[in-house]
Design a protein around this motif. Structure first.
Motif, mmCIF file in Angstrom:
data_model
loop_
_atom_site.group_PDB
_atom_site.id
_atom_site.type_symbol
_atom_site.label_atom_id
_atom_site.label_comp_id
_atom_site.label_asym_id
_atom_site.label_seq_id
_atom_site.Cartn_x
_atom_site.Cartn_y
_atom_site.Cartn_z
ATOM 1 N N GLN A 1 0.845 -1.188 0.000
ATOM 2 C CA GLN A 1 0.000 0.000 0.000
ATOM 3 C C GLN A 1 0.891 1.252 0.000
ATOM 4 O OE1 GLN A 1 -2.855 -1.142 -0.397
ATOM 5 N NE2 GLN A 1 -2.990 -3.070 0.740
ATOM 6 N N LEU A 2 0.345 2.347 -0.470
ATOM 7 C CA LEU A 2 1.099 3.603 -0.584
ATOM 8 C C LEU A 2 0.782 4.539 0.574
ATOM 9 C CD1 LEU A 2 2.802 5.674 -2.316
ATOM 10 C CD2 LEU A 2 0.612 6.392 -3.285
ATOM 11 N N THR A 3 1.813 5.158 1.160
ATOM 12 C CA THR A 3 1.604 6.245 2.121
ATOM 13 C C THR A 3 2.454 7.436 1.693
ATOM 14 O OG1 THR A 3 3.430 5.747 3.659
ATOM 15 C CG2 THR A 3 1.365 4.542 3.974
ATOM 16 N N GLN B 1 3.489 9.949 8.345
ATOM 17 C CA GLN B 1 2.781 9.859 7.068
ATOM 18 C C GLN B 1 1.284 10.046 7.332
ATOM 19 O OE1 GLN B 1 4.770 8.099 3.716
ATOM 20 N NE2 GLN B 1 5.457 9.938 4.791
ATOM 21 N N GLN B 2 0.734 11.166 6.897
ATOM 22 C CA GLN B 2 -0.676 11.432 7.188
ATOM 23 C C GLN B 2 -1.617 10.711 6.232
ATOM 24 O OE1 GLN B 2 -1.692 15.598 7.422
ATOM 25 N NE2 GLN B 2 -3.902 15.194 7.450
ATOM 26 N N TYR B 3 -1.168 10.484 4.988
ATOM 27 C CA TYR B 3 -2.055 9.965 3.950
ATOM 28 C C TYR B 3 -1.668 8.554 3.521
ATOM 29 C CZ TYR B 3 -2.939 14.982 3.675
ATOM 30 O OH TYR B 3 -3.231 16.284 3.974
ATOM 31 N N ALA B 4 -2.680 7.755 3.254
ATOM 32 C CA ALA B 4 -2.451 6.411 2.723
ATOM 33 C C ALA B 4 -3.481 6.118 1.644
ATOM 34 C CB ALA B 4 -2.550 5.369 3.827
ATOM 35 N N GLN C 1 -5.364 9.261 7.178
ATOM 36 C CA GLN C 1 -6.429 9.411 6.191
ATOM 37 C C GLN C 1 -6.217 8.380 5.086
ATOM 38 O OE1 GLN C 1 -7.426 13.439 4.925
ATOM 39 N NE2 GLN C 1 -7.793 12.699 2.828
ATOM 40 N N ILE C 2 -7.101 7.399 5.007
ATOM 41 C CA ILE C 2 -6.945 6.277 4.088
ATOM 42 C C ILE C 2 -7.932 6.398 2.932
ATOM 43 C CG2 ILE C 2 -7.027 3.769 3.839
ATOM 44 C CD1 ILE C 2 -6.259 3.551 6.794
#
Length: 362
Positions: free
Chosen positions: A180-182, A254-257, A319-320
């Motif tokens: 998965q990307l973060t 890392q706030q975003y995924a 935040q996913i």
């Protein structure tokens, strides 16, 4: 597109603060982290006791992941099966966290006969077995059940046979999982959102090709350096399974995924040929049976933990973004050139057979 989030923390925890904690607090924190993600119970061992040749055997089984991983849980089940069905004539010593070496070092030890078993990811073994590069191709397996069908079917069994060379015997598959990307910059729901982002990758040519093709700036880097690089914004993002993101505390920086599921990586269960040839045929079959049962159970554990950990990350403020099928298709279409570039190097027949099997399994 679905976004899962909770109120984000205003500031990420810094590693420097962690170092101020006492050993006791660290121990309690570690126990809490493990307890937060519940493991499915070990199944009962089925099957009669296997009669060997009256001799006793001891095997060391080394893995790269920690005791809190699905892989280690699977190893616990393997030990339970082998020791009970051999009536104690085979003793399994378990080693985690690369205590006896990383994936490649463990494979070398199997070849030398100084280690009996290991279960590496396929990615580091591409130089030894070029056909394993197929598992690094993007979006090859749309669902985990599709990977199961391919790996447990004729294709996967043929690849095990092909890997049973060079001092190794390959006896089964289990699951490392989807990557998965973060990132720390912005939500990513389409390739254009990746433009200019510095994404840490493994030193793997297909992975570099994937992120370059999507418009990002792939940056190979040691995993050991990654947290600091993310914290200091040397790189903007990284990609790993949810369990690695959580256990490595990447959500603190890392706030975003984005749940991309862009690459599915299996583990392959390997035995030293030197050790294998010492075993009677009935014990060889016992190890094969135990490896199959371990793989099935480990996949179940991996997928169960995956869902729990994803929710925990959201609860802690990450935040996913969950991509719709249409959004996934945009990424897939963008990455078709990667398949064209690697077709001759990996083998077009192998790629086509897996894609056909994957299509029929949906």
């Amino acid at each position: 597109m679905k976004t899962t989030t909770r109120s984000p923390r205003t500031l990420p925890l810094r590693r420097s603060l962690v170092s101020l904690l006492t050993a006791g607090v660290l121990g309690l924190g570690s126990l809490s982290a493990v307890a937060a993600t519940e493991m499915p119970p070990l199944p009962e061992v089925k099957g009669d006791v296997v009669q060997g040749n009256g001799k006793d055997y001891s095997l060391k089984f080394n893995i790269g992941l920690t005791q809190s991983s699905a892989q280690y849980r699977g190893l616990e089940y393997f030990k339970k099966i082998v020791e009970k069905r051999s009536d104690g004539h085979i003793q399994v010593q378990m080693f985690h966290s690369a205590q006896l070496g990383d994936d490649l070092q463990s494979v070398s030890a199997l070849q030398a006969g100084t280690l009996e078993m290991t279960s590496p990811s396929t990615s580091p073994m591409v130089n030894m077995f070029p056909q394993f590069a197929v598992f690094d191709l993007p979006f090859l397996f749309p669902k985990p059940e599709v990977a199961d069908k391919v790996l447990d079917g004729e294709i996967g069994q043929r690849m095990l046979k092909e890997a049973s060379t060079k001092g190794l015997v390959a006896i089964g598959w289990s699951e490392n999982g989807y990557r998965q990307l973060t990132n720390s910059k912005r939500p990513v729901s389409k390739p254009a959102d990746l433009e200019g982002l510095k994404i840490r990758t493994m030193q793997n040519p297909i992975h570099l090709d994937i992120w370059r093709t999507l418009g990002a700036n792939p940056t190979p880097m040691s995993f050991a350096e990654l947290f600091t690089a993310l914290e200091q914004h040397v790189v903007d993002g990284q990609e790993n399974p949810w369990i690695t993101i959580k256990s490595s505390k990447f959500n603190e920086v890392q706030q975003y995924a984005t749940e991309t599921n862009h690459v599915y990586t299996p583990f392959i269960t390997l035995v030293s040929e030197r050790f294998w040839n010492r075993l009677p045929a009935d014990y060889q079959q016992l190890l094969r049976d135990a490896a199959k049962q371990m793989g099935d159970y480990e996949r179940h554990v991996s997928r169960s933990m995956n869902d729990q950990i994803k929710q925990e990350l959201a609860d802690e403020g990450m935040q996913i973004t969950e991509l719709t099928p249409a959004q996934v298709k945009v990424f897939q279409d963008k990455l078709e050139p990667v398949y064209a570039d690697w077709r001759d190097k990996i083998g077009g027949d192998l790629i086509d057979s897996i894609r056909q099997a994957a299509s029929s399994a949906q």
